[in-house]
Structure formats: structure tokens, C-alpha cells
Design a protein around this motif. Structure first.
Motif, PDB file in Angstrom:
ATOM      1  N   SER B 214       0.810  -1.217   0.000  1.00 48.96           N
ATOM      2  CA  SER B 214       0.000   0.000   0.000  1.00 48.96           C
ATOM      3  C   SER B 214       0.845   1.270   0.000  1.00 48.96           C
ATOM      4  CB  SER B 214      -0.917   0.002   1.217  1.00 48.96           C
ATOM      5  OG  SER B 214      -0.120  -0.060   2.382  1.00 48.96           O
ATOM      6  N   PHE B 217       0.074   4.565  -1.955  1.00 50.52           N
ATOM      7  CA  PHE B 217      -0.960   5.510  -1.532  1.00 50.52           C
ATOM      8  C   PHE B 217      -0.410   6.612  -0.633  1.00 50.52           C
ATOM      9  CE2 PHE B 217      -3.692   2.139  -3.043  1.00 50.52           C
ATOM     10  CZ  PHE B 217      -4.703   2.856  -3.657  1.00 50.52           C
ATOM     11  N   SER B 322      -7.789   8.790  -0.985  1.00 53.30           N
ATOM     12  CA  SER B 322      -7.233   8.229   0.245  1.00 53.30           C
ATOM     13  C   SER B 322      -8.302   7.708   1.202  1.00 53.30           C
ATOM     14  CB  SER B 322      -6.425   9.293   0.998  1.00 53.30           C
ATOM     15  OG  SER B 322      -5.475   9.865   0.156  1.00 53.30           O
ATOM     16  N   ARG B 327      -9.242   3.327  -1.006  1.00 53.58           N
ATOM     17  CA  ARG B 327      -7.851   2.900  -0.899  1.00 53.58           C
ATOM     18  C   ARG B 327      -7.742   1.414  -0.568  1.00 53.58           C
ATOM     19  NH1 ARG B 327      -5.179   6.137   3.593  1.00 53.58           N
ATOM     20  NH2 ARG B 327      -6.265   4.612   4.864  1.00 53.58           N
ATOM     21  N   ASP B 328      -8.624   0.938   0.285  1.00 47.49           N
ATOM     22  CA  ASP B 328      -8.511  -0.452   0.741  1.00 47.49           C
ATOM     23  C   ASP B 328      -9.466  -1.369   0.004  1.00 47.49           C
ATOM     24  OD1 ASP B 328      -6.695   0.563   2.580  1.00 47.49           O
ATOM     25  OD2 ASP B 328      -8.274   0.997   4.012  1.00 47.49           O
ATOM     26  N   ILE B 334      -2.817   2.207  -6.901  1.00 51.40           N
ATOM     27  CA  ILE B 334      -3.053   3.655  -6.889  1.00 51.40           C
ATOM     28  C   ILE B 334      -3.472   4.142  -8.268  1.00 51.40           C
ATOM     29  CG2 ILE B 334      -0.601   4.209  -7.260  1.00 51.40           C
ATOM     30  CD1 ILE B 334      -1.092   6.692  -5.490  1.00 51.40           C
ATOM     31  N   ALA B 337      -7.039   3.197  -8.729  1.00 50.86           N
ATOM     32  CA  ALA B 337      -7.913   4.013  -7.875  1.00 50.86           C
ATOM     33  C   ALA B 337      -8.101   5.401  -8.482  1.00 50.86           C
ATOM     34  CB  ALA B 337      -7.322   4.122  -6.475  1.00 50.86           C
TER      35      ALA B 337
END
Lengths: 377, 414
Positions: B214, B217, B322, B327-328, B334, B337
Motif C-alpha cells: 500500500s 498511496f 485516500s 484505498r482499501d 493507486i 484508484a
């Protein structure tokens, strides 16, 4: 014996004066005109009065022509209606009116009418009657204060049904209304089951003139959802662009005010997102209301521009709503304090909408009856 | 209220019903005086009408007094003395030895999982106190925790801030120094600010606390932190730690944000991301652009370098991507997203310039450099930023950065 009109040299003083006046070559057309107006006004020869008369006429027209701002666009169709009515007369279009007050209303009331639209079942008589009362109530209020009113059709359609964008009609309607009234600053959303109980009060005097006293920017004093009160990047020095209320169960979007700005356009755009919807729609019982709570809970840029009005300022409840909090005075309409708006929130879930709205409509008439009304009944 | 004459020479006439006698006015008052009175009277009437319609000019509402001042992830903040904000890089080996475990609190959750948490109310240690600390480890930890509290609050002509992340776990001291020095050199040349943070500082904020999954991010988090640390700056350029600014002469305002440059480098009517049905706008208003994101030759958004302008849309973009729900979401990257957010939200896409990667992130490849075969995405002489795209896979990032930096120092025009 008939007397023919004739001239003699021996006229009386008044006639003589008049004649000299007309003969005098030095007289300007303005003085000629002013003399005529003087005669019109009375026998006093006072240029000052004429000037005042002109001043009065000019000012009268200034206010008379400038203040007619009420615009009612009746049932302009659902949000998917791509046709937008032509923009209202605005300052930009006409240089002649540049001195006159704004032609576009500063406030526009958005009334969500025709909920369901009889698609899934017949609309009964009482529903028609409720609609009529509610629309008349907002219409007369808007007319009285020179606000705009737009009545939006909330017919059930596949576009907003389950697995599509359930409940997001509100957001689309707001976006559409922003485009319809490009120069209007504030929009006041009202659900159909609401009644303005005090039509005398303007939004300026009731809310905006005392915003610094009545608006709560944080959740510290009232937090029914028990959200985190402190979040990074929240800047409360910014003016609020979205004024909402909280009832016993959290945010209530039955009656709220939103200002058109870059922020609110971004919010309306982000409000519905398939990734959030996919993860949450089973939990989001109140759909767009819950989505807003979720965004508010985690994002500082949204929190920076949201303010909370006390429920009873624009959205007081009848005893039937939030009934488990019967003793909490924050929620319920109070006759003594003459609360502004009553919202029969959730009356179609096992309560009597017609009974409630007719009760409050009668009460409103009783409270707002003037002494001189007796003369007409 | 009656308008009574104030003159000394006239005796006050008696008026019935509070009105001046209209016929006898000539007698009782002078013409001039009368005019003044009537004008005054009408003036008052119109003033009252105006007040009723428009409200008192002074009664406009005041902005609310702030309750909690805006703050970042730490509530207590430290004003920075310099516009160049970067961590104490010489702590790199110490921090590496200490590990994340000793920097944050490891909390056991109800479900048995463990996660790192930080203290939002952590009080920064004053510099005098820091001098008294003898242990290098305590000092490094203190410096690490206090670095995120720095904010630059001076009002000056600072226009642009260069933002970067450095990593003490995966980078060696040489390449960290190269990256930081490169940003500082560039910023000093143009009077820009620098905002560099340890990527590890953001671990407690992430739900997935493994940076290898991650970590990307954190780029958005550090950009948002930079916008908070430099509230008066206009542009924020992120350049990641696998990139070096090669052409120090190019200025952000003149050579990147300039509408004519954007016009040349803008990708119009192409899919926002590979195979997406949503295309970029053909008629983008270049003056209202708030985000500049390069797209590589495979049509993916390249987040190694990007630029945001100080605006509500930029904050919305950074905070929205974010959001834990985005994000999850299901192992989303990224790039995915961001392209998702841009595709679904026209209010953001219409403010985003998707540009060719050469504008701010040219892929550095020693072979194509020798080839002299110019193309739109590989680095060639004079490009703004060189980016080592696959160095992490090959494990050559540190060497690549250090070598190129040394080359740049010896021969600035290469």
C-alpha cells in the motif's frame, strides 16, 4: 347670450404671467415641462417639488420593476430530463438593469413532489391533497419573499431503483437545479411532507442574519452517530456551504440548504460512487443520507464546509417521528416558540400523513391569522 | 413624526395631524428650507425602504470563529524555520536498525490482529530538550516523530513546493542523500519549497500496513500533508524516490503549467486508463486545470510524478482517493484508484490534464539514451525528470539513483 372667447389687453395677473412665460425665448424646454408639472401638482410654483416628483417616480420604478423575482417553474420533470428551461433574466443579459436589484432570486426552494408518482401503486386522494397543500404552502412563501421555487418530480424510475443508483435522485436534481438557476447562490431543499409554519419569516432574518449564533460547525455538542469529532485537515474558518440538521438518527436531508460553489459541485459529483455503493449499499438504509455521513466521517475537505443547524430551526418533527426520544425538546415542533418548518418525516411508515399535515396546516392558519382577517370572514 | 422647522426667525406654525399646512407653506417657510425638508423626508423614507428590502449594510454575517484550528494528523504543530522541509537523513542507518516496531505503538485489536498506531496528541520536543538527549536512538525516534509536525506559515512569494518520500528501510544513505540534495538544489534555484517525509511516517494511517502493498498511496497522503504545511503555495509537484530532476533550469510555472506547454503535451480524447470507455476531454480549459497526471505509453496513469494546484478540487481528489473505502478496496492499485475516480467524477476529470509522461516523468533507460531514437516517453537530454520505472523489480534503484546523480553532478547537461 353666448360669449365668444376673446383676448383683451387687460388680462388678470395669472394669465399674464403664463403668457410671458411662454413668450420668453430664454426658457429651456425643461422649465417648460416643469411648469406644466407644477400646474399638474397644484398652483404652487416650486421647482423643488418637481424635482422631488421626478425623484419619486424614478425611485418608484426602480423598486417596482426590480423586486419581481418570484419564479415558479412547475413540475419541470425528473432529473433525467435533459431539457433545461432558458436561463432567467439576469443582470448580465441586460445592461439597462445593471442598477436594479438582482433579477435572479438569491434563494431557490426545491420542492420534491410527486414522490413515487403512482408508478408502483395508485396515488390516493389524500396523497393528492397533501401534495396540493404542500405546494401551495411553498408557492405562497416564495412569492411573499421573492424567492424562486422549483417543483421537482420524484417519480419512481428504473434509473434510481435498487442495484442502480438507489436514492440518488436528490443529488441529480440538485445538479440540475444548479444549472437551471446559474446565478442563484443558495438552494433550499424541502421534502414534500414539510410545511412552512411561519410564512412571515424570511430566510435572511431567520437563518442567515444569525448564522454565527445558531450554526454548529462541530459534532462536539450533538453527535447522535458518535462519529470521530476531530479529523485532520478540517478548516472550520471556511464558511459553511451545506447547512443540514441532525435528528435522533443522524443526518436529516428532509430540509437543508446548499450554496452553489466549487465545493458543492465537487460534493454532488462525489456523493455517488459505485465503489462505495457496492461496499455499503446493504448498510446504507437511508441511501444518500448515509453516503453523506460516510463521506463526512472520513474526509476533512467535506467537513470543512458543512454546518449543523438545530433541527427545530428548519426541520422540526411532529411527535410521531423520533418517538423514542419523546422527552427531548431538541426535536419536536413547539407551538409556543413558533418553530419555522415542520417535517412529517417518515409519516408514510405506519403513521397518518394526512392527519398530521392537516393538523399542522390548520395550526399554521390559526397562528398566522391577523386581526384584520376577521373582516373578510 | 412631523418635520418641524428649526429656523429662528420663523415662529413655529401649528400643524394639524402632524402635517405641514400645504396651502400656507409659502408663508411659513422659505422655499429653500422647504426643499431641504422635503428632500430629507423623502430621503429618510427611501432609506427605510432600502433597509427593509436589503438589510443593514453592516449586518452581513461574520465568518464563524474557528473552534479547533485546522491541523494535520498531529494536533500539535511546529512552525518550520525554513521553506526546505526534509528529514534528518543521517538517521537513516539508526532508524533502519531500530525498525518500525520501536517507532510506533503496536496495538492488539479486538479481532486479534496487530496494527501500528500513532498518538495524534503527541507533543513535539523543543530543540533545547533535543540537544540534551544523549542516546542517538532516542534522538532519531524523536526527530522521526516530530518531523510530520512541521508546517511553514510565513507569507511570502513561495509559489511551488517539491514533494517527495524517502524510505529508510529500502534505500541506502547515498541514494537518500542524492534524492534530497537533488530536490533542494532544484528548489533553491527557483526559490521553491521542499517537503520530504519518510514514507514510514504514514504507516499508522494505512489500513494495510505493509508498505510493499500500500506504500504507493502514501504519495497522496504526503501531498495532502504538503498542502497543509504550505497553505499559501500554489503548486505542489510530487517527484518520487525513483526519480531525479534532471533539468534544473526548467521552472514549474513557466515550463509546465504554462497553457502553451500543456496544450502541446495534453492527451486529448484518449482513454483515461487502458481500455477505458471514458475518454479525456477534447476541449479542456487549460486555465482551470488543477491536477496534472502523466500517462505512460501503455495508457496507464503514471503516479511517479504528478502536480496539484492549491484548490478545493485538489483537496477533494487527494482525500477522496485516500478514503479507506477506495484505498482499501479489493487490492486496488493507486493507478487504478485514480483512474476510477477520474472516470466516475467529471467534476474532477474536467480539472485534470492527462499529459504525456515526458513532461514530468521520462522513463530512464541507458540503452535508448544511446540510441538517439527519440520517443515520447523515454528519457532524452533536456527532459525535466528521469524515472527508473522497473528498478524495484530489478533491485537496482539505489545504484541507479546514485550513479545518475553523480553523473548529473559532474556533467549537469547530460
Amino acid at each position: 347670450m353666448s360669449v365668444l372667447p376673446y383676448y383683451t389687453e387687460g388680462e388678470d395677473d395669472e394669465e399674464k404671467k403664463k403668457k410671458t412665460l411662454y413668450r420668453n425665448p430664454l426658457l429651456t424646454p425643461f422649465r417648460l415641462l416643469s411648469h406644466r408639472v407644477q400646474n399638474m401638482l397644484g398652483n404652487s410654483t416650486n421647482t423643488c417639488r418637481v424635482l422631488l416628483f421626478f425623484a419619486f417616480v424614478v425611485t418608484f420604478f426602480y423598486f417596482w420593476t426590480g423586486e419581481d423575482t418570484t419564479t415558479v417553474s412547475h413540475l419541470t420533470g425528473g432529473a433525467d430530463d435533459s431539457q433545461t428551461p432558458p436561463p432567467l433574466m439576469s443582470r448580465k443579459n441586460s445592461p439597462w438593469w445593471s442598477l436594479a436589484p438582482e433579477k435572479t432570486p438569491r434563494f431557490v426552494i426545491i420542492l420534491a413532489a410527486n414522490e413515487g408518482g403512482g408508478v408502483l401503486r395508485w396515488k390516493n386522494e389524500q396523497e393528492w391533497a397533501i401534495e396540493k397543500i404542500s405546494i401551495e404552502n411553498k408557492k405562497s412563501y416564495a412569492k411573499r419573499h421573492g424567492y424562486g421555487l422549483t417543483i421537482k418530480d420524484l417519480t419512481t424510475s428504473k434509473r434510481y431503483s435498487h442495484e442502480y443508483r438507489e436514492g440518488w435522485q436528490k443529488v441529480d436534481i440538485l445538479k440540475q437545479t444548479f444549472r437551471e438557476f446559474p446565478d442563484t447562490e443558495w438552494f433550499w431543499w424541502l421534502d414534500l411532507d414539510t410545511l412552512i409554519m411561519e410564512p412571515d419569516r424570511s430566510l435572511e432574518s431567520h437563518i442567515f442574519s444569525r448564522l454565527d449564533r445558531i450554526l454548529d460547525r462541530t459534532l462536539e455538542s450533538f453527535n447522535p452517530l458518535e462519529l470521530e469529532t476531530d479529523l485532520p485537515y478540517v478548516d472550520y474558518t471556511q464558511e459553511a456551504d451545506l447547512l443540514i440538521t441532525q435528528d435522533c438518527g443522524g443526518f436529516n436531508l428532509g430540509s437543508f440548504l446548499i450554496r452553489k460553489s466549487d465545493w458543492s459541485k465537487a460534493l454532488l459529483d462525489i456523493w455517488w460512487d459505485p465503489v462505495l455503493y457496492e461496499q455499503k449499499h446493504m448498510m446504507w438504509e437511508h441511501r444518500e443520507q448515509d453516503a453523506l455521513e460516510t463521506l463526512y466521517a472520513s474526509q476533512g475537505w467535506i467537513r470543512s464546509k458543512v454546518g449543523f443547524l438545530p433541527l427545530r430551526i428548519i426541520n422540526s418533527f411532529p411527535p410521531g417521528a423520533c418517538s423514542e426520544f419523546r422527552d427531548d425538546p431538541r426535536y419536536f415542533y413547539e407551538e409556543k416558540t413558533r418553530d419555522f418548518v415542520v417535517n412529517m418525516a417518515g409519516c408514510n411508515f405506519g403513521r397518518d400523513c394526512w392527519g398530521e399535515i392537516s393538523h399542522y396546516a390548520t395550526l399554521m392558519e390559526k397562528l398566522n391569522r391577523k386581526w384584520y382577517d376577521r373582516m373578510f370572514f | 413624526m412631523a418635520f418641524k422647522p428649526k429656523g429662528k426667525s420663523h415662529q413655529p406654525p401649528t400643524w394639524g395631524f402632524g402635517l405641514p399646512p400645504l396651502n400656507n407653506m409659502k408663508k411659513s417657510l422659505g422655499r429653500k428650507r422647504k426643499c431641504v425638508k422635503w428632500s430629507a423626508g423623502l430621503g429618510v423614507v427611501f432609506f427605510v425602504v432600502f433597509i427593509i428590502l436589503h438589510g443593514f449594510p453592516g449586518s452581513k454575517r461574520n465568518p464563524e470563529t474557528s473552534i479547533v484550528p485546522a491541523h494535520g494528523y498531529y494536533v500539535n504543530e511546529v512552525p518550520a524555520s525554513s521553506q526546505l522541509i526534509f528529514p534528518t537523513v543521517e538517521h537513516t542507518p539508526i532508524l533502519k536498525d531500530m525498525g518500525i516496531r520501536s517507532l510506533f505503538i503496536l496495538r492488539m485489536e479486538v479481532d486479534g490482529s496487530k496494527r501500528y498506531v500513532y498518538k495524534p496528541n503527541d507533543v513535539p520536543l523543543p530543540d533545547e530538550e533535543k540537544k540534551k538527549i544523549m542516546s542517538q536512538e532516542t534522538l532519531a525516534k524523536r526527530a522521526f516523530l516530530d518531523h510530520g509536525k512541521l508546517v511553514y506559515r510565513r507569507e511570502n512569494e513561495l509559489k511551488t513546493v517539491i514533494v517527495s518520500l524517502i524510505d529508510f528501510e529500502n534505500e541506502d544513505l547515498d541514494s537518500i542523500i542524492a534524492v534530497v540534495q537533488n530536490r533542494v538544489d532544484y528548489a533553491q534555484k527557483h526559490n521553491y519549497g521542499v517537503y520530504i517525509r519518510w514514507i514510514q511516517e504514514f504507516i499508522p494511517i494505512l489500513a494495510e500496513q505493509d508498505l510493499s502493498r500500500s506504500g504507493e498511496f502514501c504519495k497522496l497522503l504526503v501531498m495532502r500533508a504538503a498542502m497543509h504545511a504550505f497553505p499559501n503555495a500554489e503548486n505542489f509537484l510530487f517527484v518520487d524516490n525513483k526519480s531525479l530532476i534532471m533539468n534544473l533550469k526548467l521552472s514549474v510555472e513557466r515550463d509546465i503549467l504554462n497553457p502553451s506547454t500543456l496544450d502541446l503535451t495534453l492527451k486529448r480524447d484518449v482513454s483515461v486508463s487502458t481500455n477505458s470507455p471514458i475518454k479525456t476531454y477534447t476541449n479542456l480549459d487549460l486555465k482551470s486545470v488543477k491536477l496534472i497526471i502523466p500517462q505512460n505509453n501503455r495508457g496507464e496513469l503514471d503516479i511517479s510524478s504528478f502536480l496539484v494546484k492549491n484548490s478545493v478540487q485538489s483537496k477533494a481528489f487527494l482525500e477522496y482517493v485516500s478514503d479507506p473505502l477506495i484505498r482499501d478496496f479489493d487490492g486496488i492499485s493507486i493507478s487504478e484508484a485514480i483512474s476510477h475516480v477520474l472516470q466516475w467524477h467529471p467534476e474532477l476529470l474536467s480539472r485534470t490534464a492527462i499529459v504525456i509522461s515526458k513532461l514530468m516523468s521520462s522513463e530512464y533507460d541507458a540503452e535508448t539514451l544511446l540510441d538517439e531514437n527519440q520517443n515520447s516517453f523515454h528519457y532524452s537530454k533536456g527532459d525535466f525528470v528521469a524515472h527508473f520505472k522497473d528498478c524495484a523489480v530489478k533491485g537496482t534503484c539505489n545504484a541507479d539513483i546514485t550513479n545518475l546523480y553523480n553523473k548529473l553532478q559532474h556533467n549537469p547537461s547530460s
